[in-house]
Design an enzyme around this catalytic site. Sequence first.
Site, PDB file in Angstrom:
ATOM      1  N   ASP A  33       2.735 -14.701  -4.924  1.00  0.00           N
ATOM      2  CA  ASP A  33       2.664 -14.449  -3.321  1.00  0.00           C
ATOM      3  C   ASP A  33       3.774 -15.389  -2.712  1.00  0.00           C
ATOM      4  N   LEU A  35       3.468 -15.535   0.645  1.00  0.00           N
ATOM      5  CA  LEU A  35       2.807 -16.012   1.919  1.00  0.00           C
ATOM      6  C   LEU A  35       3.778 -15.920   2.965  1.00  0.00           C
ATOM      7  N   ILE A  60       9.604 -13.081  -4.971  1.00  0.00           N
ATOM      8  CA  ILE A  60       9.768 -12.161  -5.968  1.00  0.00           C
ATOM      9  C   ILE A  60      11.504 -11.908  -6.156  1.00  0.00           C
ATOM     10  N   GLU A  84       7.759  -6.078   1.931  1.00  0.00           N
ATOM     11  CA  GLU A  84       7.753  -5.911   3.422  1.00  0.00           C
ATOM     12  C   GLU A  84       7.231  -4.733   3.587  1.00  0.00           C
ATOM     13  N   SER A  85       5.933  -4.483   4.549  1.00  0.00           N
ATOM     14  CA  SER A  85       5.375  -3.171   4.402  1.00  0.00           C
ATOM     15  C   SER A  85       5.189  -2.329   5.820  1.00  0.00           C
ATOM     16  N   THR A 125       4.604   4.472  -2.329  1.00  0.00           N
ATOM     17  CA  THR A 125       4.084   5.162  -1.220  1.00  0.00           C
ATOM     18  C   THR A 125       4.431   6.368  -1.002  1.00  0.00           C
ATOM     19  N   ASP A 126       3.440   7.143  -0.505  1.00  0.00           N
ATOM     20  CA  ASP A 126       3.884   8.635  -0.240  1.00  0.00           C
ATOM     21  C   ASP A 126       4.984   8.723   0.978  1.00  0.00           C
ATOM     22  N   GLU A 127       5.508   7.543   1.672  1.00  0.00           N
ATOM     23  CA  GLU A 127       6.515   7.900   2.657  1.00  0.00           C
ATOM     24  C   GLU A 127       7.868   7.929   1.941  1.00  0.00           C
ATOM     25  N   TYR A 153      12.015   1.054   5.891  1.00  0.00           N
ATOM     26  CA  TYR A 153      11.122   0.854   5.037  1.00  0.00           C
ATOM     27  C   TYR A 153      10.874   1.837   3.742  1.00  0.00           C
ATOM     28  N   SER A 154      10.630   3.086   4.261  1.00  0.00           N
ATOM     29  CA  SER A 154      10.556   4.029   3.097  1.00  0.00           C
ATOM     30  C   SER A 154      11.806   4.264   2.211  1.00  0.00           C
ATOM     31  N   SER A 156      13.824   1.870   1.540  1.00  0.00           N
ATOM     32  CA  SER A 156      13.711   0.557   0.593  1.00  0.00           C
ATOM     33  C   SER A 156      12.687   0.760  -0.577  1.00  0.00           C
ATOM     34  N   LYS A 157      11.648   1.308  -0.233  1.00  0.00           N
ATOM     35  CA  LYS A 157      10.460   1.691  -1.167  1.00  0.00           C
ATOM     36  C   LYS A 157      11.251   2.699  -2.189  1.00  0.00           C
ATOM     37  N   HIS A 279       9.797   9.015  13.796  1.00  0.00           N
ATOM     38  CA  HIS A 279       8.261   9.034  13.452  1.00  0.00           C
ATOM     39  C   HIS A 279       7.987   9.892  12.515  1.00  0.00           C
TER      40      HIS A 279
HETATM   41  P1  NAD Z   1       1.183  -6.485   3.226  1.00  0.00           P
HETATM   42  O1  NAD Z   1       2.245  -6.540   3.960  1.00  0.00           O
HETATM   43  O2  NAD Z   1      -0.349  -6.482   3.753  1.00  0.00           O
HETATM   44  O3  NAD Z   1       1.045  -7.312   1.943  1.00  0.00           O
HETATM   45  C1  NAD Z   1       2.507  -7.827   1.353  1.00  0.00           C
HETATM   46  C2  NAD Z   1       2.010  -9.041   0.570  1.00  0.00           C
HETATM   47  O4  NAD Z   1       3.566  -9.282  -0.260  1.00  0.00           O
HETATM   48  C3  NAD Z   1       1.967 -10.280   1.426  1.00  0.00           C
HETATM   49  O5  NAD Z   1       1.124 -11.147   0.999  1.00  0.00           O
HETATM   50  C4  NAD Z   1       3.395 -10.909   1.515  1.00  0.00           C
HETATM   51  O6  NAD Z   1       3.299 -12.507   1.583  1.00  0.00           O
HETATM   52  C5  NAD Z   1       3.841 -10.634   0.139  1.00  0.00           C
HETATM   53  N1  NAD Z   1       5.322 -10.696   0.037  1.00  0.00           N
HETATM   54  C6  NAD Z   1       6.246 -10.162   0.954  1.00  0.00           C
HETATM   55  N2  NAD Z   1       7.399 -10.645   0.317  1.00  0.00           N
HETATM   56  C7  NAD Z   1       7.363 -11.288  -0.794  1.00  0.00           C
HETATM   57  C8  NAD Z   1       8.365 -11.954  -1.864  1.00  0.00           C
HETATM   58  N3  NAD Z   1       9.607 -11.755  -1.459  1.00  0.00           N
HETATM   59  N4  NAD Z   1       7.792 -12.328  -2.757  1.00  0.00           N
HETATM   60  C9  NAD Z   1       6.581 -12.482  -2.937  1.00  0.00           C
HETATM   61  N5  NAD Z   1       5.529 -12.127  -2.237  1.00  0.00           N
HETATM   62  C10 NAD Z   1       5.880 -11.310  -0.960  1.00  0.00           C
HETATM   63  O7  NAD Z   1       1.264  -5.150   2.241  1.00  0.00           O
HETATM   64  P2  NAD Z   1       0.028  -3.907   2.110  1.00  0.00           P
HETATM   65  O8  NAD Z   1      -0.274  -3.098   2.833  1.00  0.00           O
HETATM   66  O9  NAD Z   1      -1.072  -4.679   1.274  1.00  0.00           O
HETATM   67  O10 NAD Z   1       1.066  -3.017   0.891  1.00  0.00           O
HETATM   68  C11 NAD Z   1       1.086  -3.748  -0.266  1.00  0.00           C
HETATM   69  C12 NAD Z   1       2.141  -2.731  -1.452  1.00  0.00           C
HETATM   70  O11 NAD Z   1       1.573  -1.305  -1.161  1.00  0.00           O
HETATM   71  C13 NAD Z   1       3.457  -2.483  -0.579  1.00  0.00           C
HETATM   72  O12 NAD Z   1       4.253  -2.378  -1.896  1.00  0.00           O
HETATM   73  C14 NAD Z   1       3.123  -1.068  -0.011  1.00  0.00           C
HETATM   74  O13 NAD Z   1       4.741  -0.625   0.041  1.00  0.00           O
HETATM   75  C15 NAD Z   1       2.601  -0.410  -0.670  1.00  0.00           C
HETATM   76  N6  NAD Z   1       1.857   0.581   0.029  1.00  0.00           N
HETATM   77  C16 NAD Z   1       1.032   0.341   1.187  1.00  0.00           C
HETATM   78  C17 NAD Z   1       0.023   1.287   1.796  1.00  0.00           C
HETATM   79  C18 NAD Z   1      -0.688   0.998   2.955  1.00  0.00           C
HETATM   80  O14 NAD Z   1      -1.276   1.701   3.538  1.00  0.00           O
HETATM   81  N7  NAD Z   1      -0.676  -0.263   3.373  1.00  0.00           N
HETATM   82  C19 NAD Z   1       0.027   2.701   1.318  1.00  0.00           C
HETATM   83  C20 NAD Z   1       0.835   2.976  -0.036  1.00  0.00           C
HETATM   84  C21 NAD Z   1       1.313   1.859  -0.661  1.00  0.00           C
HETATM   85  O1  TDX Z   2       0.526   0.625  17.608  1.00  0.00           O
HETATM   86  C1  TDX Z   2       0.542   1.627  16.703  1.00  0.00           C
HETATM   87  N1  TDX Z   2       0.521   3.131  17.362  1.00  0.00           N
HETATM   88  C2  TDX Z   2       0.587   4.239  16.809  1.00  0.00           C
HETATM   89  O2  TDX Z   2       0.441   5.226  17.182  1.00  0.00           O
HETATM   90  C3  TDX Z   2       0.804   1.757  15.566  1.00  0.00           C
HETATM   91  C4  TDX Z   2       1.145   0.314  14.748  1.00  0.00           C
HETATM   92  C5  TDX Z   2       1.015   2.861  14.659  1.00  0.00           C
HETATM   93  N2  TDX Z   2       0.736   4.136  15.502  1.00  0.00           N
HETATM   94  C6  TDX Z   2       1.000   5.326  14.546  1.00  0.00           C
HETATM   95  C7  TDX Z   2       2.306   5.312  13.737  1.00  0.00           C
HETATM   96  C8  TDX Z   2       1.792   6.062  12.327  1.00  0.00           C
HETATM   97  O3  TDX Z   2       1.847   7.583  12.624  1.00  0.00           O
HETATM   98  O4  TDX Z   2      -0.061   5.083  13.569  1.00  0.00           O
HETATM   99  C9  TDX Z   2       0.155   5.837  12.410  1.00  0.00           C
HETATM  100  C10 TDX Z   2      -0.123   4.792  11.263  1.00  0.00           C
HETATM  101  O5  TDX Z   2       0.701   3.810  11.570  1.00  0.00           O
HETATM  102  P1  TDX Z   2       0.737   2.434  10.653  1.00  0.00           P
HETATM  103  O6  TDX Z   2      -0.501   1.666  10.477  1.00  0.00           O
HETATM  104  O7  TDX Z   2       2.201   1.616  11.121  1.00  0.00           O
HETATM  105  O8  TDX Z   2       1.089   2.880   9.027  1.00  0.00           O
HETATM  106  P2  TDX Z   2       2.228   4.019   8.582  1.00  0.00           P
HETATM  107  O9  TDX Z   2       3.431   3.836   9.481  1.00  0.00           O
HETATM  108  O10 TDX Z   2       1.525   5.365   8.403  1.00  0.00           O
HETATM  109  O11 TDX Z   2       2.601   3.239   7.153  1.00  0.00           O
HETATM  110  C11 TDX Z   2       1.515   2.836   6.239  1.00  0.00           C
HETATM  111  O12 TDX Z   2       1.018   3.631   5.419  1.00  0.00           O
HETATM  112  C12 TDX Z   2       2.024   3.885   4.331  1.00  0.00           C
HETATM  113  C13 TDX Z   2       1.581   1.383   5.905  1.00  0.00           C
HETATM  114  O13 TDX Z   2       2.091   0.515   6.844  1.00  0.00           O
HETATM  115  C14 TDX Z   2       2.971   1.662   4.828  1.00  0.00           C
HETATM  116  O14 TDX Z   2       2.866   0.150   4.168  1.00  0.00           O
HETATM  117  C15 TDX Z   2       2.417   2.559   3.585  1.00  0.00           C
HETATM  118  O15 TDX Z   2       3.315   2.617   2.931  1.00  0.00           O
END
Ligand code: NAD
Ligand code: TDX
Length: 340
Positions: A33, A35, A60, A84-85, A125-127, A153-154, A156-157, A279
């Site tokens: 990671d 960090l 990475i 980046e998420s 991700t489903d996005e 974001y979506s 790039s994924k 959105h």
């Molecule tokens: P997060 O942002 O909490 O964690 C991302 C991690 O990746 C961090 O620890 C960061 O330091 C590390 N990172 C970032 N850039 C890096 C790099 N260049 N090299 C090495 N490490 C790096 O994200 P998350 O919410 O835990 O999501 C993890 C994965 O799951 C992502 O690929 C995201 O697209 C996917 N995902 C997230 C959700 C969600 O709801 N959070 C849902 C579906 C899929």
């Molecule tokens: O301040 C806020 N107010 C608000 O209304 C924030 C941060 C979000 N929202 C809304 C936007 C979305 O409809 O809430 C919903 C959830 O938002 P996020 O927590 O930012 O998630 P989302 O955009 O749905 O994406 C998440 O799910 C899919 C993760 O961040 C992604 O990494 C994952 O791929």
Amino acid sequence: MKMIITGGAGFIGSNFVQHMVNKYPDYQVINLDLLTYAGNLENLKPVEEKPNYKFIKGDIADRGFIFNLFEKEKPDMVVNFAAESHVDRSIADPECFVRTNVMGTTTLLDACRSYGIKRYHQVSTDEVYGDLPLDRPDLFFTEETPLHTSSPYSSSKASADLFVLAYHRTYGLPVTVSRCSNNYGPYHFPEKLIPLIISRALADEELPVYGKGENVRDWLHVADHCQAIDLIIHNGREGEVYNIGGHNERTNLEVVKTILKALDKPESLIRFVTDRPGHDMRYAIDPTKIETELGWKPRYHFDTGIAQTIQWYLDHQDWWKNILSGEYSNYFDKMYASRL
Ligand code: NAD
Ligand code: TDX
């Protein structure tokens, strides 16, 4: 079995590292990671002393570093969470999303090609499917739904997914891809909706809800996501995509009101603010493939999962207060200035 888990200091990655280290004591788990602001070694405290766990700091997308690491460690498996998420950050500044999410993924794939791998798993991700309309509750994302992205974001994924699948078809790399719906649970970074609302409500601060709060997300507990990935990396078919979701759809307003009720805070804290550009309206996963092929079933219903999650944030206030007082402290004022 030696695994490299990338992004293992983030929200889902750290839950997955803990899951694997505890469940498979004979596996060697390397957490790689960079960090960034989202990575936090506090998330790994419960496993950091375990003999089958090791942390390595690195990027990475740094080709020289990644190739050296693969030459030295010769992993059997790679599970790529690093990304980046956050959608809002991608709208403000897309470039690092291309670097980490796309070029980081292709760098890992090239290292896997050069040094050999038994399985490369891409956490997607489903996005990538875009969104569904609110007036068609009969529609769900299946693995056949065309990719149709909305945010940087979506996009790039989705791009990364296409490279992963191309490396399977072109080079025969043994890959799998999972596309999960929104996760919630312990260690969720407080820029995302659920932890943002919990932490701000506890401080009696305004709660920003984008637009009318009618957008729908399909919430899955992070432990159910980890279990699904565990099944896919061991039993999933190479070259296949698996959707992960548990039919727990809620509008954002419902989620916010559920949290307020649990914390005994007033709904007057809610502030409807300028909507997120582009959105997505509704996400909803059809998990039939992973249920029938791999026997996966989620353990958590949203109502119990969110109650446990709120309790976790109450019990771990130091964890998120540390984040809120650090490098992240200016984020809210900067990001929400034009919205409020
Ligand atoms: P997060 O942002 O909490 O964690 C991302 C991690 O990746 C961090 O620890 C960061 O330091 C590390 N990172 C970032 N850039 C890096 C790099 N260049 N090299 C090495 N490490 C790096 O994200 P998350 O919410 O835990 O999501 C993890 C994965 O799951 C992502 O690929 C995201 O697209 C996917 N995902 C997230 C959700 C969600 O709801 N959070 C849902 C579906 C899929
Ligand atoms: O301040 C806020 N107010 C608000 O209304 C924030 C941060 C979000 N929202 C809304 C936007 C979305 O409809 O809430 C919903 C959830 O938002 P996020 O927590 O930012 O998630 P989302 O955009 O749905 O994406 C998440 O799910 C899919 C993760 O961040 C992604 O990494 C994952 O791929």
